[in-house]
Design an enzyme around this catalytic site. Sequence first.
Site, PDB file in Angstrom:
ATOM      1  N   ASN A   8       0.845  -1.194   0.000  1.00 10.30           N
ATOM      2  CA  ASN A   8       0.000   0.000   0.000  1.00 10.30           C
ATOM      3  C   ASN A   8       0.880   1.244   0.000  1.00 10.30           C
ATOM      4  O   ASN A   8       1.348   1.671   1.053  1.00 10.30           O
ATOM      5  CB  ASN A   8      -0.909  -0.046   1.243  1.00 10.30           C
ATOM      6  CG  ASN A   8      -1.795   1.169   1.344  1.00 10.30           C
ATOM      7  OD1 ASN A   8      -1.926   1.947   0.401  1.00 10.30           O
ATOM      8  ND2 ASN A   8      -2.409   1.343   2.507  1.00 10.30           N
ATOM      9  N   TRP A   9       1.061   1.804  -1.168  1.00 14.84           N
ATOM     10  CA  TRP A   9       1.947   2.981  -1.291  1.00 14.84           C
ATOM     11  C   TRP A   9       1.349   4.240  -0.669  1.00 14.84           C
ATOM     12  O   TRP A   9       2.029   5.236  -0.499  1.00 14.84           O
ATOM     13  CB  TRP A   9       2.234   3.247  -2.766  1.00 14.84           C
ATOM     14  CG  TRP A   9       3.301   2.376  -3.344  1.00 14.84           C
ATOM     15  CD1 TRP A   9       4.002   1.391  -2.699  1.00 14.84           C
ATOM     16  CD2 TRP A   9       3.810   2.410  -4.688  1.00 14.84           C
ATOM     17  NE1 TRP A   9       4.905   0.824  -3.555  1.00 14.84           N
ATOM     18  CE2 TRP A   9       4.808   1.424  -4.780  1.00 14.84           C
ATOM     19  CE3 TRP A   9       3.516   3.183  -5.811  1.00 14.84           C
ATOM     20  CZ2 TRP A   9       5.523   1.196  -5.965  1.00 14.84           C
ATOM     21  CZ3 TRP A   9       4.209   2.951  -6.981  1.00 14.84           C
ATOM     22  CH2 TRP A   9       5.203   1.972  -7.059  1.00 14.84           C
ATOM     23  N   LYS A  10       0.059   4.255  -0.416  1.00 10.87           N
ATOM     24  CA  LYS A  10      -0.633   5.457   0.066  1.00 10.87           C
ATOM     25  C   LYS A  10      -0.353   6.613  -0.900  1.00 10.87           C
ATOM     26  O   LYS A  10      -0.189   6.355  -2.095  1.00 10.87           O
ATOM     27  CB  LYS A  10      -0.226   5.761   1.518  1.00 10.87           C
ATOM     28  CG  LYS A  10      -0.404   4.528   2.411  1.00 10.87           C
ATOM     29  CD  LYS A  10      -0.342   4.820   3.878  1.00 10.87           C
ATOM     30  CE  LYS A  10      -0.560   3.517   4.654  1.00 10.87           C
ATOM     31  NZ  LYS A  10      -0.606   3.712   6.089  1.00 10.87           N
ATOM     32  N   HIS A  92      -9.976   1.365   4.158  1.00 14.13           N
ATOM     33  CA  HIS A  92      -8.750   1.579   4.944  1.00 14.13           C
ATOM     34  C   HIS A  92      -9.048   2.577   6.065  1.00 14.13           C
ATOM     35  O   HIS A  92      -9.847   3.508   5.876  1.00 14.13           O
ATOM     36  CB  HIS A  92      -7.634   2.104   4.027  1.00 14.13           C
ATOM     37  CG  HIS A  92      -6.306   2.121   4.707  1.00 14.13           C
ATOM     38  ND1 HIS A  92      -5.948   3.107   5.588  1.00 14.13           N
ATOM     39  CD2 HIS A  92      -5.279   1.239   4.685  1.00 14.13           C
ATOM     40  CE1 HIS A  92      -4.728   2.839   6.067  1.00 14.13           C
ATOM     41  NE2 HIS A  92      -4.308   1.704   5.532  1.00 14.13           N
ATOM     42  N   GLU A  94      -7.541   5.063   7.105  1.00 12.93           N
ATOM     43  CA  GLU A  94      -7.305   6.468   6.738  1.00 12.93           C
ATOM     44  C   GLU A  94      -8.489   7.023   5.941  1.00 12.93           C
ATOM     45  O   GLU A  94      -8.814   8.206   6.047  1.00 12.93           O
ATOM     46  CB  GLU A  94      -5.976   6.600   5.968  1.00 12.93           C
ATOM     47  CG  GLU A  94      -4.798   6.397   6.924  1.00 12.93           C
ATOM     48  CD  GLU A  94      -3.531   5.839   6.302  1.00 12.93           C
ATOM     49  OE1 GLU A  94      -3.387   5.844   5.068  1.00 12.93           O
ATOM     50  OE2 GLU A  94      -2.663   5.363   7.077  1.00 12.93           O
ATOM     51  N   GLU A 160      -6.238  -4.652  10.329  1.00 17.31           N
ATOM     52  CA  GLU A 160      -5.214  -3.639  10.588  1.00 17.31           C
ATOM     53  C   GLU A 160      -5.576  -2.877  11.859  1.00 17.31           C
ATOM     54  O   GLU A 160      -6.391  -1.938  11.806  1.00 17.31           O
ATOM     55  CB  GLU A 160      -5.141  -2.650   9.424  1.00 17.31           C
ATOM     56  CG  GLU A 160      -4.729  -3.269   8.117  1.00 17.31           C
ATOM     57  CD  GLU A 160      -4.048  -2.242   7.202  1.00 17.31           C
ATOM     58  OE1 GLU A 160      -2.946  -2.530   6.732  1.00 17.31           O
ATOM     59  OE2 GLU A 160      -4.611  -1.156   7.001  1.00 17.31           O
ATOM     60  N   GLY A 166       1.722   2.622  10.826  1.00 20.30           N
ATOM     61  CA  GLY A 166       2.682   3.708  10.680  1.00 20.30           C
ATOM     62  C   GLY A 166       3.309   4.150  11.991  1.00 20.30           C
ATOM     63  O   GLY A 166       3.961   5.185  12.056  1.00 20.30           O
ATOM     64  N   SER A 205       2.714  -1.793  10.498  1.00 16.04           N
ATOM     65  CA  SER A 205       4.160  -1.824  10.762  1.00 16.04           C
ATOM     66  C   SER A 205       4.813  -3.168  10.418  1.00 16.04           C
ATOM     67  O   SER A 205       5.719  -3.617  11.120  1.00 16.04           O
ATOM     68  CB  SER A 205       4.453  -1.415  12.210  1.00 16.04           C
ATOM     69  OG  SER A 205       3.991  -0.088  12.441  1.00 16.04           O
ATOM     70  N   GLY A 226       2.416  -0.768   4.433  1.00 21.00           N
ATOM     71  CA  GLY A 226       2.520   0.632   4.037  1.00 21.00           C
ATOM     72  C   GLY A 226       3.974   1.062   3.911  1.00 21.00           C
ATOM     73  O   GLY A 226       4.601   0.916   2.861  1.00 21.00           O
TER      74      GLY A 226
HETATM   75  P1  PGA Z   1       2.246   0.604   7.772  1.00 18.66           P
HETATM   76  O1  PGA Z   1       0.819   0.815   7.047  1.00 18.66           O
HETATM   77  O2  PGA Z   1       2.812  -0.678   7.226  1.00 18.66           O
HETATM   78  O3  PGA Z   1       3.038   1.807   7.377  1.00 18.66           O
HETATM   79  O4  PGA Z   1       1.979   0.518   9.236  1.00 18.66           O
HETATM   80  C1  PGA Z   1      -0.055  -0.266   6.825  1.00 18.66           C
HETATM   81  C2  PGA Z   1      -1.320   0.215   6.165  1.00 18.66           C
HETATM   82  O5  PGA Z   1      -1.815   1.311   6.505  1.00 18.66           O
HETATM   83  O6  PGA Z   1      -1.882  -0.476   5.293  1.00 18.66           O
END
Ligand code: PGA
Length: 245
Positions: A8-10, A92, A94, A160, A166, A205, A226
């Site tokens: 997931n590049w966001k 997600h 976010e 998640e 993150g 993470s 991510g």
């Molecule tokens: P992260 O993000 O690996 O940076 O914790 C995971 C995600 O939001 O899918």
Amino acid sequence: MRNLLALNWKMNKTPSEARSWAAELGERYEEGNAELAVMAPFVTISTLAANLPAGVGLGAQDVSAHESGAYTGETSAAMLADVGVQYVVVGHSERRDYHGETDNVVAAKAKLVQANGLLPIVCVGEKLDVREKGQQVAYTLAQLHGSLEGVGSDVVIAYEPVWAIGTGKTATADDAEELAVAIRSALEERYGKKSSEIRVLYGGSVKPDNIASICAKPNINGALVGGASLKVADVLGMNDALKDA
Ligand code: PGA
């Protein structure tokens, strides 16, 4: 079941950066037992479709909850199918937090994704206050049921925990497995035998040095990653760690 490593590049990487990333991956990537797929920003999808090494899949990070028409700024599931996408992340945390997405909206998106022949990756997971109260299972299952209302069994679930995204705080493999077991039994109730083909991913993470222990758990079939998806070296490290998984 083959592990899925969903990257997931966001909101990172321009199309030019994506092209360089794909070229670097292509030089060093060897297909292992895990399936690799990049969840890309909309504008980089076509670039990746033309440049990813063979065997690496392609996904989007979101989709419109509407089929087509007067929805300025939106991208439909049919458009994503037409540019070669296979997976679409929906719900997600976010999107839920910053864009007010409810379970109803997530389910509507997942249904349109399926109607266009693509696989939705439906994300669920609790925040820290819920975990501190020990209510992570009930909370996450309620979110799961709401997000799967009317959705068929051609789906991937990503657990998640929001407090682990993150932050560098990974759930322990046992914490992740606790939820994966609960999710799997909810899926079995909902879909019966077909549920055995559904992948349950963990996200939060994940890195080269913790992915193997998480994916070794019997109910976890891959990861949604991510931060560690941005550097090719980390992706290769995770791919290697899953080689014999
Ligand atoms: P992260 O993000 O690996 O940076 O914790 C995971 C995600 O939001 O899918």
